[in-house]
Design an enzyme around this catalytic site. Structure first.
Site, PDB file in Angstrom:
ATOM      1  N   LYS A 113       0.862  -1.200   0.000  1.00 25.26           N
ATOM      2  CA  LYS A 113       0.000   0.000   0.000  1.00 25.26           C
ATOM      3  C   LYS A 113       0.885   1.233   0.000  1.00 25.26           C
ATOM      4  O   LYS A 113       1.996   1.222   0.556  1.00 25.26           O
ATOM      5  CB  LYS A 113      -0.828  -0.067   1.279  1.00 25.26           C
ATOM      6  CG  LYS A 113      -1.895   0.993   1.473  1.00 25.26           C
ATOM      7  CD  LYS A 113      -2.667   0.641   2.762  1.00 25.26           C
ATOM      8  CE  LYS A 113      -3.839   1.575   3.001  1.00 25.26           C
ATOM      9  NZ  LYS A 113      -4.583   1.188   4.215  1.00 25.26           N
ATOM     10  N   SER A 140      -9.520  -1.463   7.640  1.00 24.54           N
ATOM     11  CA  SER A 140      -9.022  -1.205   6.288  1.00 24.54           C
ATOM     12  C   SER A 140      -8.270  -2.335   5.612  1.00 24.54           C
ATOM     13  O   SER A 140      -7.893  -2.191   4.454  1.00 24.54           O
ATOM     14  CB  SER A 140      -8.146   0.042   6.295  1.00 24.54           C
ATOM     15  OG  SER A 140      -8.954   1.179   6.520  1.00 24.54           O
ATOM     16  N   SER A 161      -9.559   1.113   3.528  1.00 22.71           N
ATOM     17  CA  SER A 161      -8.739   1.950   2.697  1.00 22.71           C
ATOM     18  C   SER A 161      -7.721   1.181   1.854  1.00 22.71           C
ATOM     19  O   SER A 161      -7.132   1.749   0.940  1.00 22.71           O
ATOM     20  CB  SER A 161      -8.023   3.001   3.536  1.00 22.71           C
ATOM     21  OG  SER A 161      -7.171   2.378   4.461  1.00 22.71           O
TER      22      SER A 161
END
Lengths: 477, 487, 95
Positions: free
Chosen positions: B80, B179, B155
């Site tokens: 990420k 997330s 997320s």
């Protein structure tokens, strides 16, 4: 009403940089004077993703200070974030201790009038210093250097117990002495490693309510602290006398104009939005650690001064100077172990040694050693060297660390105290100047000095003056 | 058609590499080819580092003879964009960090590199990890490989989509309120949020410091365990990094669920929950019962306060964590005529998206003078009550099972204008962050439109072994994760 | 509504965010709705409940006071939007 109807109420906040090798939350050096941003890393630069790690020596130093100042040490203390925006504050918050500081409730004695007074210390806590920003007139920019960001600080807050600028200056001097004695701070106000802000208000004598206080900043010497406080007290009293009110604000001391001015940037009072620092667990210290630090505390300046007075019978004035610096006091004690005319020894310190140190610049450890000083003084007592020649020898010892005996030898400073040699020289002088001898015996006592001179000349200045006097008196009659 | 190698799990690929059936370079090229083929539609990646990945793959191939660095040496992954990667742009999905080139690697990244895993690139996310759909990325939204008109969750939407789409074998995400787990549930992948402090946060851009945790997103529970093993190392650079001993996560993982007590919390069947989700999760629970577990009805009475507590604590911490994005030392700086203050205000206005601004303001308000007690402090106290609910429940049960997300993947654009509706996506995942507990999401079925459903398994602090074991047992019986999206 | 325009402006100023009038109004609505949803916390009696700031208790491992080499100034300033020498340059701070 006049100024004397008002009671000044003064509290001091001191920020002292700690003499650790590395910063409080990262391993960068705390060394002063590096070029901008040469002592930085992702942590103290506040880069994305970084986290603080606590330097254990900072904790130790905080405990040391707390114990020396009679505080209670909190075994569990908590870190907080103090949030505000400023370019020298890289994370946009300072990691400090708000709710539960590591030390609370201490005291420090200062001299007040004939006796002494205890000034209470509210709290001591650890926090990180910010960087520096300077205005670059040429480019119209402000330039930010983060070398100082993350240097460990102890914040020491007094209760508003001080009653005059004089007391404030004294408190600062005593506090600085303690911190330097503990070897946790170097006491340098000019360089900013020992900083002071003052909270100042006045109240009518006999009133119960405290007045509105202002915070004074930018006083980087004892003199400025005194001046700024005096100015502010006068300003507040004058304002109140004319029916005005004191505004709670922060004011900067302006040394050029010798006045305090409000800080223009404080249009809105800071809301620091303190909350517990999530990146650092609460600090747990053991009683065992506190006890270990307590055991390692050096004798503190005021205690040492009391002991010196009792042990060496020296006047308060002497003692204050001798104990102001721990290495100086240690040197005195080591010398006093070998030479027991303490007052004489003290005179040599206050008179000659400190002068030499001031002229030559001598950081501790000195080249001269206590046994050398003692050895020199013994020789003076024995008449082997005159007091004035001894001053020269002392200077040479201070500069080179050479032994007194060899300096005296090399420079031929030795004094002749051999009675037989002196008698011979006296007799010779008398024989050479019979007329003057007769004049002396007839009553012209001032001729004595002439003979002293003659004898000294014959002895090439090495005659022991006291002995010469004695022998001359005997021979002249 | 997807090259068969891309359907392998991480450990299966590791086996193939060891047997010289394929090289790491070949596997990396396969990923790159797949990315080229499908990522224009999925949009999971923010940037690719083909050069870096191939170099690492080649190094892995070269040392295969002398010995692998780890059980996953040579298996291509991606991370990420919240993880700092030295020399490779890192943005946290935000314009305010566009062009930021970190001078250091996050600890998790260092550990992956040290274990020999090639890192293909940086994955899309909601800006600063604030969101549940990846729609608040400043760059573009990611599309769910199972239905490109829908979100992959957030997320860590890019991480979950890329793994689901077989673009990479595994990924790292972060989980602050769900997330990792929620996007895993919405994309038919496995997502693990370890106990708070188990994995280092150093070098991970902070959102809410007391809640953030790093974790793997994979296509099997075994892979998640293998990645966890590589990453679970005490980090002296992170003062919240745990010194608790790290077990061998593989040791008991096939042990099954016989005799385990699984709590089913009544408060986790929430109003507005998709009936298909509820059905799939209840089915999964009874499957586990069939496998030998005992289902126990438990109550976590303060569950309904968790959302409010979370949305006060997380934004408050975030408001402080994001104060450093001020245009002074890195990132975007607005050119202004005025002085410093104007520069700050315009930089942050231009650099942050609406969700981030919303949360910064909410957090600032919650901490501000006069409101601290009513909001932030109150939320921290409620957090204590939520934690205590779990501790009490764990006296009766060994793990807690529930749905991960109350709904299946929702349409892009459906919730962007309604922040509260978006926040409700985390209602089942965020209590565990408040308590610091570990949580695993494993695929447990599909709803209408073939939209994936996830089963959430929560455990005691540092009891990852157990929840992995439960997840593994379930996966052995019904390998939903093995099904690939129709891309 | 929970928040006044004044309060929104105050909070935006504290957070150093400039907002257009349209944004001010929009955030006012959204934040008010969110805060409204928080009201349910008031119903909980938390008088004797201690706050949790660290969910998983961990004793910190303190760092030894050892100097670690700093990063090169060039690296420290590599992402700087503006610099003068090895200092970060920012628009003038009006004191």
């Amino acid at each position: 009403m006049s100024a004397s109807d008002y009671q000044p109420v003064i509290g001091l906040e001191v920020h002292a940089q700690l003499l650790t090798g590395s910063k409080i939350f990262c391993g960068c050096s705390t060394r002063f004077g590096a070029p901008p941003n040469h002592n930085t890393c992702p942590v103290c630069l506040g880069l994305p993703g970084v986290l603080p790690t606590l330097n254990q020596r900072v904790v130790e130093f905080a405990i040391r200070a707390g114990l020396a100042l009679g505080c209670a040490i909190r075994l569990t203390s908590v870190w907080s974030r103090k949030n505000y925006f400023y370019p020298d504050l890289p994370k946009g918050y300072q990691i400090t201790q708000y709710d539960l500081p590591i030390c609370e409730g201490g005291r420090l004695s200062i001299e007040a009038g004939e006796g002494s007074r205890e000034i209470r210390i509210r709290r001591i806590h650890m926090e990180e210093d910010a960087g520096k920003s300077i205005h670059d007139g040429a480019s119209g920019h402000s330039l930010v250097d983060l070398n100082r960001a993350g240097v460990p600080l102890l914040e020491i807050v007094s209760e508003p117990d001080l009653r005059s600028s004089d007391e404030a200056a004294q408190y600062l001097k005593e506090l600085r002495e303690v911190l330097v004695y503990l070897e946790i701070n170097d006491g340098n106000m000019e360089e900013g490693s020992f900083r002071c802000d003052a909270n100042v208000s006045v109240m009518r004598k006999g009133a119960s309510a405290l007045g509105v206080r202002t915070e004074l900043k930018n006083m980087n010497s004892f003199r400025f602290v005194r001046q700024a406080i005096d100015y502010e007290l006068a300003r507040q009293i004058d304002l109140l006398e004319r029916g005005g009110t004191v505004v709670q604000e922060t004011r900067l001391w302006d040394p050029q104009r010798s006045e305090t001015r409000p800080m223009r940037s404080k249009e809105e009072a800071h809301d620091y939005r303190y909350f517990p620092e999530p990146d650092l667990p609460p600090l747990e210290i053991s009683q065992a650690l506190v006890d270990a630090v307590a055991r390692s505390l050096p004798e503190l300046p005021q205690a040492k001064a009391r002991r010196f007075q009792a042990r060496y019978g020296l006047p308060a004035y002497d003692v204050k100077i001798l104990c102001a610096e721990r290495p100086l006091a240690d040197f005195f004690e080591a010398s006093a172990a070998l030479y027991t005319d303490y007052k004489k020894l003290s005179n040599w310190f206050l008179g000659e040694l400190l002068r030499l140190r001031h002229e030559e610049g001598g950081g501790f450890p000195w080249k001269i050693r206590p046994e050398q000083l003692a050895g020199l003084l013994v020789r003076v007592d024995r008449g082997e060297i005159s007091a004035s020649a001894a001053k020269d020898v002392l200077g040479a010892m201070f500069r080179t660390g050479e032994d007194p005996a060899s300096i005296i030898q090399t420079r031929g400073l030795g004094q002749i105290s051999d009675t037989a040699v002196i008698e011979a020289a006296v007799e010779q002088a008398l024989a050479q100047h019979p007329a003057e001898a007769a004049r002396y015996r007839a009553g012209k006592k001032q001729v004595f000095g002439f003979f002293v001179g003659q004898v000294m000349k014959a002895m090439k200045g090495k005659g022991n003056p006291a002995l010469i006097n004695e022998v001359l008196k005997k021979k002249l009659g | 058609m997807t090259p068969p190698v891309l359907n392998l799990s991480m450990l299966e690929l590791a086996g193939a590499l060891a047997r010289r059936e394929i090289s790491s370079v070949e596997a990396t090229h396969a990923c790159l080819g797949r990315i080229e083929a499908v990522d224009p539609r999925v949009k999971a990646f923010l940037r690719i580092d083909a050069e870096g990945a191939l170099a690492a793959a080649e190094a892995s191939d070269n040392r295969r003879q002398s010995g692998a660095l780890s059980a996953l040496d040579g298996v291509p992954v991606a991370v990420k964009d919240l993880f700092l990667t030295e020399g490779v742009e890192t943005t946290a999905g935000s314009k305010i960090l566009a062009g930021f080139i970190p001078p250091y690697d996050a600890t998790a990244v260092k550990l992956l590199k040290g274990a020999g895993l090639p890192i293909l690139g940086k994955l899309n996310q909601d800006e600063f990890a604030m969101g549940s759909s990846t729609e608040s990325s400043a760059f573009f939204p990611t599309h769910n490989p199972w239905d490109l008109s829908r979100t992959p969750g957030g997320s860590s939407g890019g991480s979950s989509a890329a793994v689901a789409a077989r673009e990479i074998f595994g990924a790292l995400g972060t989980d602050t309120g769900g997330s990792i787990r929620q996007p895993a549930a919405l994309t038919n992948t496995v997502g693990l949020k370890p106990t708070y402090g188990r994995l280092s946060r150093y070098g991970v851009i902070a959102f809410a410091s007391s809640l953030d945790q790093v974790g793997p997103i994979t296509r099997s529970v075994l892979d998640a365990a293998a990645l966890l093993q590589i990453l679970a190392v005490h980090d002296p650079k992170d003062s919240t990094s745990s010194t608790a001993p790290v077990p061998n996560y593989m040791a008991e993982i096939e042990g099954g669920v016989s005799g385990m007590r699984l709590g089913v919390p009544r408060e986790y069947f929430v109003p507005g929950m998709d009936p298909e989700v509820e059905h799939a999760v209840r089915q999964a629970a009874s499957d586990l019962e069939r496998m030998g577990a005992k289902l126990v009805d438990v109550s976590l009475p303060h569950t309904r306060y968790a959302l409010a507590a979370y949305y006060l604590i997380a934004p408050a911490e975030a408001s402080a964590n994001l104060a450093r994005y001020d245009g002074v030392r890195y990132g975007l700086r607005a050119q202004v005529a005025g002085g410093l203050r104007e520069m700050y205000c315009r930089t942050r206005a231009a650099g942050f998206g609406p969700e981030v601004k919303r949360r910064i303001m909410l957090g600032t308000y919650a901490l501000s003078a006069g409101y601290y007690d009513a909001y932030y402090l109150k939320a921290q106290k409620v957090r204590t009550l939520i934690r205590e609910d779990f501790l009490r429940a764990f006296q009766k049960v060994d793990a807690i099972v529930s749905a991960t997300s109350p709904v299946t993947a929702f349409k892009l654009g459906e919730k962007v204008d309604d922040p509260l509706a978006m926040y409700l996506m985390d209602v089942l995942t965020l209590p565990c962050n408040l308590a610091g507990l570990p949580g695993l999401s494993v695929p447990c079925g599909f709803g209408t439109g073939d939209l994936p459903i996830g089963l959430q398994i929560l455990g005691r602090p540092f009891d990852e072994s157990r929840i992995l074991r439960i997840g593994r047992a379930f996966e052995r019986e019904a390998d939903f994760a093995g099904r690939a999206p129709p891309l | 509504m929970k928040l006044t325009l004044q309060e929104v402006r105050h909070v935006a100023a504290l957070a150093r965010l400039s907002l257009s009038p349209e944004e001010e109004e929009r955030y006012r609505h959204q934040l008010s709705a969110i805060l409204e949803a928080m009201e349910l916390l008031k119903a909980l009696d938390t008088k004797d409940v201690p706050p949790t700031s660290h969910a998983i208790a961990e004793d910190s491992v303190l760092r030894e006071d050892v100097v670690v080499p700093s990063i090169e100034p060039a690296k420290a300033l590599a992402n700087a939007p503006d610099k003068v020498g090895t200092s970060f340059a920012v628009p003038k701070i009006i004191e």
